[in-house]
Scaffold this active site. Structure first.
Site, PDB file in Angstrom:
ATOM      1  N   THR A  34       0.870  -1.172   0.000  1.00 50.56           N
ATOM      2  CA  THR A  34       0.000   0.000   0.000  1.00 50.56           C
ATOM      3  C   THR A  34       0.912   1.228   0.000  1.00 50.56           C
ATOM      4  O   THR A  34       2.144   1.092  -0.042  1.00 50.56           O
ATOM      5  CB  THR A  34      -0.859   0.045   1.278  1.00 50.56           C
ATOM      6  OG1 THR A  34       0.021   0.266   2.397  1.00 50.56           O
ATOM      7  CG2 THR A  34      -1.650  -1.242   1.479  1.00 50.56           C
ATOM      8  N   GLU A  82      -3.648  -1.440   8.092  1.00 53.74           N
ATOM      9  CA  GLU A  82      -3.766   0.001   7.901  1.00 53.74           C
ATOM     10  C   GLU A  82      -3.510   0.584   9.285  1.00 53.74           C
ATOM     11  O   GLU A  82      -4.120   0.150  10.271  1.00 53.74           O
ATOM     12  CB  GLU A  82      -5.160   0.367   7.402  1.00 53.74           C
ATOM     13  CG  GLU A  82      -5.440  -0.061   5.977  1.00 53.74           C
ATOM     14  CD  GLU A  82      -4.620   0.691   4.940  1.00 53.74           C
ATOM     15  OE1 GLU A  82      -4.152   1.808   5.248  1.00 53.74           O
ATOM     16  OE2 GLU A  82      -4.450   0.178   3.829  1.00 53.74           O
ATOM     17  N   THR A 132      -1.780  -2.968  19.171  1.00 51.42           N
ATOM     18  CA  THR A 132      -1.458  -1.635  19.673  1.00 51.42           C
ATOM     19  C   THR A 132      -2.081  -1.380  21.047  1.00 51.42           C
ATOM     20  O   THR A 132      -3.090  -1.994  21.402  1.00 51.42           O
ATOM     21  CB  THR A 132      -1.993  -0.583  18.663  1.00 51.42           C
ATOM     22  OG1 THR A 132      -2.006   0.689  19.271  1.00 51.42           O
ATOM     23  CG2 THR A 132      -3.420  -0.897  18.231  1.00 51.42           C
ATOM     24  N   ASP A 133      -1.488  -0.424  21.768  1.00 52.82           N
ATOM     25  CA  ASP A 133      -2.086  -0.015  23.053  1.00 52.82           C
ATOM     26  C   ASP A 133      -3.396   0.761  22.852  1.00 52.82           C
ATOM     27  O   ASP A 133      -4.161   0.942  23.796  1.00 52.82           O
ATOM     28  CB  ASP A 133      -1.098   0.828  23.877  1.00 52.82           C
ATOM     29  CG  ASP A 133      -0.620   2.104  23.188  1.00 52.82           C
ATOM     30  OD1 ASP A 133      -1.005   2.350  22.027  1.00 52.82           O
ATOM     31  OD2 ASP A 133       0.146   2.860  23.824  1.00 52.82           O
ATOM     32  N   GLU A 134      -3.631   1.204  21.607  1.00 59.49           N
ATOM     33  CA  GLU A 134      -4.806   2.056  21.376  1.00 59.49           C
ATOM     34  C   GLU A 134      -6.123   1.297  21.569  1.00 59.49           C
ATOM     35  O   GLU A 134      -7.175   1.916  21.723  1.00 59.49           O
ATOM     36  CB  GLU A 134      -4.727   2.693  19.986  1.00 59.49           C
ATOM     37  CG  GLU A 134      -3.438   3.482  19.835  1.00 59.49           C
ATOM     38  CD  GLU A 134      -3.371   4.386  18.609  1.00 59.49           C
ATOM     39  OE1 GLU A 134      -4.420   4.799  18.112  1.00 59.49           O
ATOM     40  OE2 GLU A 134      -2.244   4.673  18.175  1.00 59.49           O
ATOM     41  N   TYR A 158      -9.432   3.190  13.547  1.00 59.09           N
ATOM     42  CA  TYR A 158      -8.212   2.364  13.552  1.00 59.09           C
ATOM     43  C   TYR A 158      -8.191   1.445  14.770  1.00 59.09           C
ATOM     44  O   TYR A 158      -8.045   0.228  14.643  1.00 59.09           O
ATOM     45  CB  TYR A 158      -6.959   3.260  13.555  1.00 59.09           C
ATOM     46  CG  TYR A 158      -5.696   2.543  13.956  1.00 59.09           C
ATOM     47  CD1 TYR A 158      -5.176   1.509  13.181  1.00 59.09           C
ATOM     48  CD2 TYR A 158      -5.015   2.880  15.140  1.00 59.09           C
ATOM     49  CE1 TYR A 158      -4.021   0.830  13.555  1.00 59.09           C
ATOM     50  CE2 TYR A 158      -3.857   2.219  15.510  1.00 59.09           C
ATOM     51  CZ  TYR A 158      -3.357   1.190  14.722  1.00 59.09           C
ATOM     52  OH  TYR A 158      -2.214   0.520  15.102  1.00 59.09           O
ATOM     53  N   SER A 159      -8.335   2.039  15.973  1.00 62.86           N
ATOM     54  CA  SER A 159      -8.198   1.201  17.169  1.00 62.86           C
ATOM     55  C   SER A 159      -9.341   0.206  17.287  1.00 62.86           C
ATOM     56  O   SER A 159      -9.146  -0.913  17.784  1.00 62.86           O
ATOM     57  CB  SER A 159      -8.060   2.055  18.434  1.00 62.86           C
ATOM     58  OG  SER A 159      -9.103   2.973  18.559  1.00 62.86           O
ATOM     59  N   LYS A 162      -8.368  -2.679  15.101  1.00 65.52           N
ATOM     60  CA  LYS A 162      -7.314  -3.494  15.724  1.00 65.52           C
ATOM     61  C   LYS A 162      -7.895  -4.303  16.891  1.00 65.52           C
ATOM     62  O   LYS A 162      -7.544  -5.468  17.088  1.00 65.52           O
ATOM     63  CB  LYS A 162      -6.165  -2.613  16.220  1.00 65.52           C
ATOM     64  CG  LYS A 162      -5.313  -1.987  15.122  1.00 65.52           C
ATOM     65  CD  LYS A 162      -4.576  -2.998  14.254  1.00 65.52           C
ATOM     66  CE  LYS A 162      -3.457  -3.715  14.986  1.00 65.52           C
ATOM     67  NZ  LYS A 162      -2.660  -4.562  14.035  1.00 65.52           N
ATOM     68  N   TYR A 215      -1.717  19.257  16.827  1.00 65.26           N
ATOM     69  CA  TYR A 215      -3.174  19.158  16.958  1.00 65.26           C
ATOM     70  C   TYR A 215      -3.601  19.659  18.350  1.00 65.26           C
ATOM     71  O   TYR A 215      -3.022  19.240  19.366  1.00 65.26           O
ATOM     72  CB  TYR A 215      -3.649  17.713  16.830  1.00 65.26           C
ATOM     73  CG  TYR A 215      -3.395  17.030  15.498  1.00 65.26           C
ATOM     74  CD1 TYR A 215      -3.086  17.738  14.342  1.00 65.26           C
ATOM     75  CD2 TYR A 215      -3.495  15.633  15.401  1.00 65.26           C
ATOM     76  CE1 TYR A 215      -2.872  17.081  13.135  1.00 65.26           C
ATOM     77  CE2 TYR A 215      -3.286  14.972  14.197  1.00 65.26           C
ATOM     78  CZ  TYR A 215      -2.963  15.700  13.072  1.00 65.26           C
ATOM     79  OH  TYR A 215      -2.744  15.033  11.886  1.00 65.26           O
ATOM     80  N   ASP A 289      -7.886  20.263  16.273  1.00 66.89           N
ATOM     81  CA  ASP A 289      -7.633  18.967  16.914  1.00 66.89           C
ATOM     82  C   ASP A 289      -8.208  17.823  16.080  1.00 66.89           C
ATOM     83  O   ASP A 289      -9.145  18.014  15.304  1.00 66.89           O
ATOM     84  CB  ASP A 289      -8.241  18.952  18.327  1.00 66.89           C
ATOM     85  CG  ASP A 289      -7.484  18.012  19.259  1.00 66.89           C
ATOM     86  OD1 ASP A 289      -6.601  17.274  18.776  1.00 66.89           O
ATOM     87  OD2 ASP A 289      -7.780  18.020  20.469  1.00 66.89           O
ATOM     88  N   ARG A 290      -7.648  16.642  16.282  1.00 68.17           N
ATOM     89  CA  ARG A 290      -8.159  15.406  15.671  1.00 68.17           C
ATOM     90  C   ARG A 290      -9.507  15.073  16.321  1.00 68.17           C
ATOM     91  O   ARG A 290      -9.606  15.117  17.566  1.00 68.17           O
ATOM     92  CB  ARG A 290      -7.133  14.311  15.950  1.00 68.17           C
ATOM     93  CG  ARG A 290      -7.541  12.919  15.573  1.00 68.17           C
ATOM     94  CD  ARG A 290      -6.513  11.908  16.045  1.00 68.17           C
ATOM     95  NE  ARG A 290      -5.355  11.814  15.181  1.00 68.17           N
ATOM     96  CZ  ARG A 290      -4.273  11.072  15.449  1.00 68.17           C
ATOM     97  NH1 ARG A 290      -4.199  10.372  16.573  1.00 68.17           N
ATOM     98  NH2 ARG A 290      -3.252  11.025  14.613  1.00 68.17           N
TER      99      ARG A 290
END
Ligand code: NAD
Ligand code: TYD
Length: 356
Positions: A34, A82, A132-134, A158-159, A162, A215, A289-290
């Site tokens: 990708t 991703e 991930t920790d997320e 994303y999190s 995952k 951000y 900010d995000r």
């Protein structure tokens, strides 16, 4: 031999390079290439017969069946994903497709192959899922760091994707007996990091005289780990981790985003001083900010330390120096990843700060 997926990306490439530097066991590297996959990361092992690269998708079941039958791996290490939160906010579907559906197909292909093995080989086989920790959500100031028992409270597409993949991996162990291991790591940094993420983006923008976009208020906290320490932890878990277990990986290194950017500017001021004597800090700008921005991540990595004796080799100061030096020494790599597609992303994401 082992199968590594996503081995042309940031962490996967570091893992493959270190793996082959440390032992002779061959690696089959399956990567879809990708925007985040880059064969240049693997240029130093281009001629190495121990590295077999296959351009393909972890969601491609027939391809997976063929690769397992042909190469008969003793383990799979799944990096393919991703991985960028901002992209997941703009387009979540690819995250569900690769991180969830892709992991499902990889698990199913692994299970079919594993079921066909002799008992001894079955016992030795491992499916290691890199996460991930997320997945644990966001911490308030003063709250204890995430342990492996922390509930899953993912906040971004994303999190969430995952977390879903972590659940699938767990279920494939409990239901089918597949010998899995899961690792949940904090934010990585180091060589070959794609410059859409905080640390490489700031280094590259600073050198290009562009704004450094923070951000919100920049007080969000991440727990940073040098990428090669993450790779050494994965190797330990792969060889000695208890089947079915989850291991947190982190560097005990919480920093605010603003502090990180300040330290990058400090190193550049020292190594690449601006002609007018000003600091790169002058380029910092605060931007919108995000959405849903997680405030704080912190990893409790004591289980890994106590059970397997793992500790990071780098401090944040030493790791950041190595990282900034690497970007300064690799202007061609930087120029090559800043392709047309990268410029389009920068224009879309940072339109309001006129960063492109
Ligand atoms: P990355 O985005 O740099 O690389 C991902 C790689 O996977 C790329 O080479 C890409 O081409 C490949 N890929 C994507 N979709 C694929 C598919 N469908 N089939 C095959 N290959 C595919 O990501 P990274 O930062 O190296 O992260 C690797 C893994 O580690 C991910 O699973 C991520 O969730 C996890 N992780 C990352 C961090 C971090 O700080 N970067 C921290 C903890 C965990
Ligand atoms: P990032 O590297 O995208 O990793 P993650 O979101 O997975 O933690 O971002 C790290 C932190 O830096 C996060 O709090 C968002 C912030 N950030 C900025 O302030 N500006 C930026 O341009 C980027 C890319 C990130």
């Amino acid at each position: 031999m082992i199968i590594v997926t996503g081995g042309a990306g940031f962490i996967g490439a570091n893992f493959v390079l270190d793996w082959l530097a440390l032992n002779d066991e061959p690696v089959l590297n399956l990567d879809k290439l990708t925007y985040a996959g880059n064969l240049e990361n693997l240029a130093s092992i281009e001629q190495d017969a121990r590295h077999v690269f296959v351009h393909g998708d972890i969601a491609d079941a027939p391809l997976l069946a063929h690769l397992f039958a042909q190469h008969r791996p003793r383990a799979v290490v799944n990096f393919a994903a991703e991985s960028h939160v901002d992209r997941s906010i703009k387009g979540p579907e690819a995250f569900v497709q690769t991180n969830v559906v892709g992991t499902l197909h990889l698990l199913e292909a692994s299970r079919a192959y594993w079921s066909s093995l002799e008992k001894e080989e079955q016992q030795a086989f491992r499916f290691l899922h890199v996460s991930t920790d997320e997945v644990y959500g966001s911490l308030e100031p003063g709250e204890p760091a995430f342990t492996e028992q922390h509930p899953f409270e993912p906040n971004s597409p994303y999190s969430a994707s995952k977390a879903a993949s972590d659940h699938l991996v767990r279920a494939w162990h409990h239901t089918y007996g597949l010998p899995v291991l899961t690792t949940n790591c904090s934010n990585n940094y180091g060589p070959y990091h794609f410059p859409e993420k905080l640390i490489p983006l700031m280094i590259i923008n600073a050198l290009a005289g562009k704004p450094l976009p923070i951000y919100g208020d920049g007080q969000q906290i991440r727990d940073w780990l040098y990428v090669r320490d993450h790779c050494s932890a994965i190797r330990q878990v792969l060889e000695r981790g208890s089947v079915g277990e989850t291991y947190n990986i982190g560097g005990w290194n919480e920093q605010t985003n603003l502090d990180i950017v300040g330290q990058i500017c400090g190193l550049l001021d020292e190594w690449r001083p601006l002609p007018d004597g000003r600091s790169y800090r002058q380029q910092i700008v605060f931007v919108k900010d995000r959405p849903g921005h997680d405030r704080r991540y912190a990893i409790d990595a004591r289980k890994l330390e106590h059970e397997l004796g793992w500790k990071p080799a780098e401090t944040f100061a030493s790791g950041l120096r190595k990282t900034v030096a690497w970007y300064l020494e690799h202007p061609d790599w930087v120029a090559n990843v800043q392709s047309g597609a990268y410029r389009t992303w920068m224009q879309t994401q940072y339109a309001e700060t006129a960063l492109a």
